[in-house]
Design a protein around this motif. Structure first.
Motif, PDB file in Angstrom:
ATOM      1  N   TYR A 287      34.673  39.160  38.679  1.00 51.66           N
ATOM      2  CA  TYR A 287      34.125  38.335  39.751  1.00 51.66           C
ATOM      3  C   TYR A 287      32.768  38.891  40.167  1.00 51.66           C
ATOM      4  CZ  TYR A 287      38.656  36.094  40.104  1.00 51.66           C
ATOM      5  OH  TYR A 287      39.792  35.373  39.813  1.00 51.66           O
TER       6      TYR A 287
ATOM      7  N   SER B 211      44.816  34.956  47.092  1.00 56.08           N
ATOM      8  CA  SER B 211      45.171  35.557  45.809  1.00 56.08           C
ATOM      9  C   SER B 211      44.206  35.062  44.735  1.00 56.08           C
ATOM     10  CB  SER B 211      46.601  35.168  45.444  1.00 56.08           C
ATOM     11  OG  SER B 211      46.969  35.717  44.204  1.00 56.08           O
ATOM     12  N   LEU B 212      43.788  35.971  43.873  1.00 57.79           N
ATOM     13  CA  LEU B 212      42.910  35.622  42.750  1.00 57.79           C
ATOM     14  C   LEU B 212      43.533  36.071  41.443  1.00 57.79           C
ATOM     15  CD1 LEU B 212      39.424  36.754  44.123  1.00 57.79           C
ATOM     16  CD2 LEU B 212      40.202  34.402  43.801  1.00 57.79           C
ATOM     17  N   GLU B 213      43.264  35.314  40.395  1.00 61.69           N
ATOM     18  CA  GLU B 213      43.693  35.699  39.057  1.00 61.69           C
ATOM     19  C   GLU B 213      42.920  36.938  38.625  1.00 61.69           C
ATOM     20  OE1 GLU B 213      46.013  34.282  36.981  1.00 61.69           O
ATOM     21  OE2 GLU B 213      46.557  33.073  38.737  1.00 61.69           O
ATOM     22  N   PRO B 214      43.543  37.813  37.835  1.00 64.81           N
ATOM     23  CA  PRO B 214      42.789  38.951  37.296  1.00 64.81           C
ATOM     24  C   PRO B 214      41.579  38.466  36.511  1.00 64.81           C
ATOM     25  CG  PRO B 214      45.139  39.249  36.913  1.00 64.81           C
ATOM     26  CD  PRO B 214      44.950  37.841  37.420  1.00 64.81           C
ATOM     27  N   GLY B 215      40.512  39.251  36.556  1.00 58.60           N
ATOM     28  CA  GLY B 215      39.294  38.897  35.842  1.00 58.60           C
ATOM     29  C   GLY B 215      38.087  39.535  36.486  1.00 58.60           C
TER      30      GLY B 215
ATOM     31  N   ARG C 119      33.405  33.508  39.809  1.00 58.21           N
ATOM     32  CA  ARG C 119      34.284  34.063  38.776  1.00 58.21           C
ATOM     33  C   ARG C 119      33.625  33.892  37.415  1.00 58.21           C
ATOM     34  NH1 ARG C 119      40.299  32.950  36.464  1.00 58.21           N
ATOM     35  NH2 ARG C 119      40.289  34.894  35.319  1.00 58.21           N
TER      36      ARG C 119
ATOM     37  N   HIS D  71      41.689  37.540  49.250  1.00 52.29           N
ATOM     38  CA  HIS D  71      41.892  38.620  48.281  1.00 52.29           C
ATOM     39  C   HIS D  71      40.686  39.551  48.261  1.00 52.29           C
ATOM     40  CE1 HIS D  71      43.857  40.050  44.444  1.00 52.29           C
ATOM     41  NE2 HIS D  71      42.700  40.678  44.417  1.00 52.29           N
TER      42      HIS D  71
ATOM     43  N   GLU E  25      42.189  43.265  39.360  1.00 54.24           N
ATOM     44  CA  GLU E  25      43.250  43.698  38.442  1.00 54.24           C
ATOM     45  C   GLU E  25      44.602  43.202  38.929  1.00 54.24           C
ATOM     46  OE1 GLU E  25      42.840  47.929  38.293  1.00 54.24           O
ATOM     47  OE2 GLU E  25      40.883  47.818  37.322  1.00 54.24           O
ATOM     48  N   ALA E  26      45.492  42.912  37.980  1.00 57.90           N
ATOM     49  CA  ALA E  26      46.850  42.483  38.308  1.00 57.90           C
ATOM     50  C   ALA E  26      47.530  43.561  39.147  1.00 57.90           C
ATOM     51  CB  ALA E  26      47.634  42.223  37.032  1.00 57.90           C
TER      52      ALA E  26
END
Length: 112
Positions: A60, A54-58, A27, A4, A89-90
């Motif tokens: 980093y 893939s990474l969760e929004p947040g 993160r 990602h 971002e999503a």
């Protein structure tokens, strides 16, 4: 697999890709930093497999071991490391965080 988050580090003084720069992807979560992945830039100064696809929004952080890179070349450097915080971002499937580097300065931008 392409992660990602990718990066490309260029040595602006030598005019070449910065090969072998140590990288740590972290993160921010709950006031703490958690390591997601670690690695090094390849011969072309790129890291295309730094962490999951893939990474969760947040928020980093990438830490670039710039002092170690310049030390290995026998060149003094002012910054022992460069730290770049950024937001995932999503809906954005990929984030590219390039670094233009010299022993006494650096710049970055949101790449594509």
């Amino acid at each position: 697999m392409t992660s990602h988050v990718t990066t490309h580090v260029l040595d602006a003084v030598a005019g070449v890709p910065a090969a072998g720069v140590g990288l740590t992807l972290l993160r921010h979560a709950g006031g703490e930093l958690t390591e997601v992945a670690a690695g090094h830039t390849d011969a072309d100064g790129r890291a295309g497999e730094l962490g999951p696809a893939s990474l969760e929004p947040g928020t980093y952080r990438i830490v670039f071991a710039t002092g170690e890179y310049f030390s290995a070349l026998g060149r003094p450097a002012f910054y022992p490391e460069v730290t770049i915080d950024f937001r995932v971002e999503a809906g954005r499937p990929h984030d590219h965080v390039p670094l233009l580097l010299s022993p006494f300065a650096y710049s970055t931008y949101r790449g594509s």
